[in-house]
Design a protein around this motif. Structure first.
Motif, PDB file in Angstrom:
ATOM      1  N   GLY A 176       8.698  16.837 -28.118  1.00 48.30           N
ATOM      2  CA  GLY A 176       7.726  17.455 -28.183  1.00 48.30           C
ATOM      3  C   GLY A 176       6.766  16.849 -28.038  1.00 48.30           C
ATOM      4  N   ARG A 177       6.391  15.707 -28.579  1.00 47.38           N
ATOM      5  CA  ARG A 177       5.091  14.536 -28.444  1.00 47.38           C
ATOM      6  C   ARG A 177       5.185  13.924 -26.580  1.00 47.38           C
ATOM      7  N   ILE A 178       6.007  13.422 -25.591  1.00 45.99           N
ATOM      8  CA  ILE A 178       5.478  13.324 -24.647  1.00 45.99           C
ATOM      9  C   ILE A 178       5.202  13.705 -23.686  1.00 45.99           C
ATOM     10  N   PHE A 179       6.262  15.686 -24.420  1.00 45.26           N
ATOM     11  CA  PHE A 179       5.380  16.743 -23.505  1.00 45.26           C
ATOM     12  C   PHE A 179       4.155  16.718 -23.112  1.00 45.26           C
ATOM     13  N   ASN A 180       3.465  16.801 -24.913  1.00 44.76           N
ATOM     14  CA  ASN A 180       2.234  17.045 -25.211  1.00 44.76           C
ATOM     15  C   ASN A 180       1.366  15.803 -25.509  1.00 44.76           C
ATOM     16  N   SER A 181       1.839  14.916 -24.763  1.00 48.76           N
ATOM     17  CA  SER A 181       1.138  13.769 -24.156  1.00 48.76           C
ATOM     18  C   SER A 181       0.936  14.590 -22.952  1.00 48.76           C
ATOM     19  N   ILE A 182       1.505  14.975 -22.459  1.00 49.52           N
ATOM     20  CA  ILE A 182       1.464  15.466 -20.664  1.00 49.52           C
ATOM     21  C   ILE A 182       0.319  16.318 -20.388  1.00 49.52           C
ATOM     22  N   VAL A 183       0.504  17.741 -22.051  1.00 46.43           N
ATOM     23  CA  VAL A 183      -0.271  17.937 -21.514  1.00 46.43           C
ATOM     24  C   VAL A 183      -1.981  18.148 -22.375  1.00 46.43           C
ATOM     25  N   ILE A 184      -1.837  17.184 -23.034  1.00 44.37           N
ATOM     26  CA  ILE A 184      -3.141  16.419 -23.104  1.00 44.37           C
ATOM     27  C   ILE A 184      -4.267  16.161 -22.115  1.00 44.37           C
TER      28      ILE A 184
ATOM     29  N   PHE B  88       6.693  24.112 -25.059  1.00 39.94           N
ATOM     30  CA  PHE B  88       6.781  23.458 -26.122  1.00 39.94           C
ATOM     31  C   PHE B  88       7.704  24.784 -27.495  1.00 39.94           C
ATOM     32  N   TYR B  89       7.641  26.297 -26.502  1.00 43.08           N
ATOM     33  CA  TYR B  89       8.258  27.485 -26.314  1.00 43.08           C
ATOM     34  C   TYR B  89       9.992  26.718 -25.921  1.00 43.08           C
ATOM     35  N   LEU B  90      10.473  25.781 -25.157  1.00 43.51           N
ATOM     36  CA  LEU B  90      11.671  25.597 -24.838  1.00 43.51           C
ATOM     37  C   LEU B  90      12.293  24.479 -25.978  1.00 43.51           C
ATOM     38  N   ILE B  91      11.174  23.500 -25.960  1.00 38.72           N
ATOM     39  CA  ILE B  91      11.163  21.648 -26.116  1.00 38.72           C
ATOM     40  C   ILE B  91      11.753  22.585 -27.512  1.00 38.72           C
ATOM     41  N   GLU B  92      10.654  22.861 -28.359  1.00 37.46           N
ATOM     42  CA  GLU B  92      10.699  23.193 -29.634  1.00 37.46           C
ATOM     43  C   GLU B  92      11.076  23.982 -30.659  1.00 37.46           C
ATOM     44  N   GLY B  93      11.232  24.986 -29.302  1.00 32.34           N
ATOM     45  CA  GLY B  93      12.437  26.196 -30.075  1.00 32.34           C
ATOM     46  C   GLY B  93      10.598  26.586 -30.617  1.00 32.34           C
ATOM     47  N   TRP B  94      10.054  26.740 -30.687  1.00 32.21           N
ATOM     48  CA  TRP B  94       8.505  27.435 -32.030  1.00 32.21           C
ATOM     49  C   TRP B  94       8.314  28.998 -31.325  1.00 32.21           C
ATOM     50  N   PRO B  95       7.726  30.148 -31.409  1.00 34.93           N
ATOM     51  CA  PRO B  95       7.582  31.420 -31.713  1.00 34.93           C
ATOM     52  C   PRO B  95       6.380  31.444 -29.820  1.00 34.93           C
ATOM     53  N   LEU B  96       6.199  32.535 -28.993  1.00 32.70           N
ATOM     54  CA  LEU B  96       5.195  32.054 -28.553  1.00 32.70           C
ATOM     55  C   LEU B  96       3.820  31.783 -28.329  1.00 32.70           C
ATOM     56  N   PHE B  97       3.967  32.826 -29.326  1.00 31.65           N
ATOM     57  CA  PHE B  97       2.109  32.573 -29.573  1.00 31.65           C
ATOM     58  C   PHE B  97       2.200  31.208 -30.436  1.00 31.65           C
TER      59      PHE B  97
ATOM     60  N   TYR C 117      -0.820  28.601 -28.905  1.00 24.82           N
ATOM     61  CA  TYR C 117      -1.891  28.230 -29.598  1.00 24.82           C
ATOM     62  C   TYR C 117      -1.680  27.043 -29.355  1.00 24.82           C
ATOM     63  N   MET C 118      -0.991  26.026 -30.025  1.00 22.69           N
ATOM     64  CA  MET C 118      -1.006  25.156 -29.929  1.00 22.69           C
ATOM     65  C   MET C 118      -1.288  24.228 -28.351  1.00 22.69           C
ATOM     66  N   THR C 119      -0.454  24.749 -27.423  1.00 21.97           N
ATOM     67  CA  THR C 119      -1.024  24.825 -25.989  1.00 21.97           C
ATOM     68  C   THR C 119      -2.927  24.461 -26.146  1.00 21.97           C
ATOM     69  N   LEU C 120      -3.182  25.505 -26.568  1.00 25.14           N
ATOM     70  CA  LEU C 120      -4.689  26.162 -26.193  1.00 25.14           C
ATOM     71  C   LEU C 120      -5.757  24.817 -27.095  1.00 25.14           C
ATOM     72  N   THR C 121      -5.124  24.312 -27.770  1.00 25.51           N
ATOM     73  CA  THR C 121      -5.935  23.303 -28.948  1.00 25.51           C
ATOM     74  C   THR C 121      -5.875  22.372 -28.194  1.00 25.51           C
TER      75      THR C 121
ATOM     76  N   THR D  87      -8.288  20.144 -27.000  1.00 23.34           N
ATOM     77  CA  THR D  87      -9.334  18.949 -27.720  1.00 23.34           C
ATOM     78  C   THR D  87     -10.358  18.846 -28.708  1.00 23.34           C
ATOM     79  N   ILE D  88      -9.527  20.522 -29.314  1.00 27.57           N
ATOM     80  CA  ILE D  88      -9.904  20.306 -30.551  1.00 27.57           C
ATOM     81  C   ILE D  88     -10.021  19.800 -32.189  1.00 27.57           C
ATOM     82  N   GLY D  89      -8.449  19.092 -32.109  1.00 28.33           N
ATOM     83  CA  GLY D  89      -7.442  18.535 -32.804  1.00 28.33           C
ATOM     84  C   GLY D  89      -7.478  18.852 -34.170  1.00 28.33           C
ATOM     85  N   TYR D  90      -6.686  20.113 -34.128  1.00 32.68           N
ATOM     86  CA  TYR D  90      -6.399  20.795 -35.585  1.00 32.68           C
ATOM     87  C   TYR D  90      -4.938  20.131 -35.976  1.00 32.68           C
ATOM     88  N   GLY D  91      -4.443  19.613 -35.195  1.00 36.78           N
ATOM     89  CA  GLY D  91      -3.291  18.939 -35.716  1.00 36.78           C
ATOM     90  C   GLY D  91      -1.927  19.933 -35.488  1.00 36.78           C
ATOM     91  N   GLU D  92      -0.664  18.847 -35.653  1.00 36.70           N
ATOM     92  CA  GLU D  92      -0.187  19.918 -34.962  1.00 36.70           C
ATOM     93  C   GLU D  92       0.732  21.145 -35.929  1.00 36.70           C
TER      94      GLU D  92
END
Length: 339
Positions: free
Chosen positions: A64-72, A30-39, A43-47, A51-56
């Motif tokens: 990012g969605r493709i990568f998120n699918s792999i993480v899921i 997420f840091y490399l693909i989306e350029g988000w801050p590390l925290f 947090y996105m990876t943890l949720t 499978t808490i489902g708080y949303g993006e």
């Protein structure tokens, strides 16, 4: 190696490695693909893994969605394995076993002047049972987990491992041990055990089992102090029952194998510093008249054996008296010889 063959501690480590790996890769992605801050990436990876489902927390790009699918997918797999591992620990009691093993390891660490019995087969089990009855400190080493189950039930100290490995003997406390008994089924294993134990502690007393005459010679060359062949002894014993029945009856009686109603045994006593026996003649010691023991032989500190010692024999520190008598008399002699 199949997962089912991994030890309980190994499965815990594997779960932690998988969780940390997925978390690290997800955060980095997420840091490399989306350029988000590390925290935010963490947090996105943890949720996602949970499978808490708080949303993006931020809008995701297609990549990012493709990568998120792999993480899921990875996260659900790791979560499922973690759940199964935790369930197995609870249902099968493996956590309790691990805690029990740690307590056992601490108990072994406290042993000093003990004996290491390598092998829990037919001979080894007979040895540790006699040691257990006599109150001797010992630890059993065997690589077969099934052979150690009875030890676990009886709360007998044991080490699960290969006795031909230095690390296993060190876990058994060979540096503090008084002696080692090699009772492995294989004579070759007993030779290796003898060599390694003598290398780790040259002065340790080693008693080894052998099946053949060649093995007896090899074990003595390897440094074994005493070598016993159960088959040879068994054959001689059976022959002597026919050839020397009276002598064998006496030996059985002294060993406590026959006439259980008669508590007569044979035992050796070492005269220690401070004993009242030191400087006393055998005839004046009243060992026979007051205590009720028969002194069969005396082994002096030089290693000489004196059979049927004379009445004027003078006891000295380090003498070993082999006596025959009843249990109460033997206990009294033990106190007298200890000083």
């Amino acid at each position: 190696m199949a997962i089912k063959n991994i030890s309980p501690s190994g499965r815990i480590i594997l779960v932690l490695v998988l969780l940390l790996s997925v978390t690290f890769l997800g955060t980095l992605g997420f840091y490399l693909i989306e350029g988000w801050p590390l925290f935010d990436s963490f947090y996105m990876t943890l949720t996602t893994i949970a499978t808490i489902g708080y949303g993006e927390i931020h809008p995701l790009s297609t990549s990012g969605r493709i990568f998120n699918s792999i993480v899921i997918i990875l996260g659900v797999g790791v979560a499922a394995y973690t759940f199964m591992t935790a369930t197995r620990f609870i249902i099968e009691g493996e956590l309790q076993k691990m805690l029990g093993q740690r307590r056992l390891d601490r108990k072994i660490m406290k042993l000093d002047g003990h004996y290491i019995i390598c092998g829990n087969g037919r001979i080894g089990s007979l040895v540790w049972k006699e040691f257990h009855k006599s109150g001797k400190q010992f630890v059993v080493v065997d690589s077969d987990s099934q052979a150690l189950e009875i030890l676990e039930k009886e709360h007998i100290p044991f080490v699960h491992g290969d006795a031909t490995q230095e690390e296993t003997l060190q876990r058994a406390g060979i540096s503090r041990a008084k002696g080692l008994i090699a009772t492995a089924v294989s004579d070759v294993s007993n030779v290796y055990i003898t060599l390694i134990s003598k290398e780790l502690k040259p002065k340790i007393f080693v008693l080894a089992r052998a099946e053949t005459e060649d093995s007896i010679r090899n074990l003595k060359r390897a440094g074994a102090d005493r070598v016993v062949s159960p088959y040879l002894i068994g054959g001689q014993y059976m022959a002597n029952i026919i050839l020397k029945p009276t002598i064998m009856d006496l030996l059985d009686l002294a060993a406590g194998e026959r006439n259980k109603d008669i508590s007569i045994q044979m035992e050796g006593f070492k005269i220690k510093p401070g004993s009242l026996l030191i400087g006393t003649q055998l005839k004046d010691s009243r060992i026979r008249t007051d205590i009720g023991l028969v002194v069969v032989t005396i082994k002096n500190p030089d290693g000489n054996m004196i059979f049927n010692p004379p009445a004027d024999y003078v006891f000295q520190t380090g003498d070993i008296l082999v006596c025959i008598g009843e249990d109460d008399a033997l206990e009294a002699m033990k106190k007298l010889s200890n000083g």
